[in-house]
Design a protein around this motif. Structure first.
Motif, PDB file in Angstrom:
ATOM      1  N   VAL A  52       0.703 -51.033  31.594  1.00 26.02           N
ATOM      2  CA  VAL A  52       0.764 -52.075  30.560  1.00 26.02           C
ATOM      3  C   VAL A  52       0.869 -51.448  29.167  1.00 26.02           C
ATOM      4  O   VAL A  52       1.703 -51.856  28.355  1.00 26.02           O
ATOM      5  CB  VAL A  52      -0.465 -53.013  30.646  1.00 26.02           C
ATOM      6  N   GLU A  53       0.037 -50.432  28.901  1.00 29.57           N
ATOM      7  CA  GLU A  53       0.056 -49.781  27.585  1.00 29.57           C
ATOM      8  C   GLU A  53       1.398 -49.102  27.313  1.00 29.57           C
ATOM      9  O   GLU A  53       1.950 -49.209  26.215  1.00 29.57           O
ATOM     10  CB  GLU A  53      -1.069 -48.757  27.489  1.00 29.57           C
ATOM     11  N   ASN A  56       4.156 -51.668  26.713  1.00 27.07           N
ATOM     12  CA  ASN A  56       4.043 -52.219  25.357  1.00 27.07           C
ATOM     13  C   ASN A  56       4.542 -51.222  24.309  1.00 27.07           C
ATOM     14  O   ASN A  56       5.195 -51.608  23.337  1.00 27.07           O
ATOM     15  CB  ASN A  56       2.593 -52.617  25.065  1.00 27.07           C
ATOM     16  N   VAL A  59       8.272 -51.361  24.305  1.00 25.92           N
ATOM     17  CA  VAL A  59       8.754 -52.578  23.634  1.00 25.92           C
ATOM     18  C   VAL A  59       8.697 -52.389  22.119  1.00 25.92           C
ATOM     19  O   VAL A  59       9.650 -52.728  21.406  1.00 25.92           O
ATOM     20  CB  VAL A  59       7.937 -53.812  24.078  1.00 25.92           C
TER      21      VAL A  59
END
Length: 67
Positions: A52-53, A56, A59
């Motif tokens: 997830v990190e 992100n 992104v």
């Protein structure tokens, strides 16, 4: 696909070279390269929080590049 550089009889993977050294041999590391490598590693080890990190971070990097 991994890019390799042939030097004499040995083959060197660019990730094993310092970024400035690999650049001398024609491999120009992009800012996202190491994040993608870490993401692949986290995915193979099922480290969901890290995934997830890192996703992100990719992104945010893409957003900065498109701005």
């Amino acid at each position: 696909m991994k890019h390799t550089l042939a030097l004499g009889s040995s083959r060197i993977v660019p990730e094993q070279l310092a970024s400035r050294c690999s650049c001398r041999y024609g491999y120009d590391e992009k800012p996202s390269d190491r994040l993608i490598e870490k993401l692949d590693s986290a995915r193979s080890q099922e480290q969901w929080n890290d995934i997830v990190e890192l996703a992100n971070a990719l992104v945010m990097l893409a957003d900065r590049a498109s701005a």
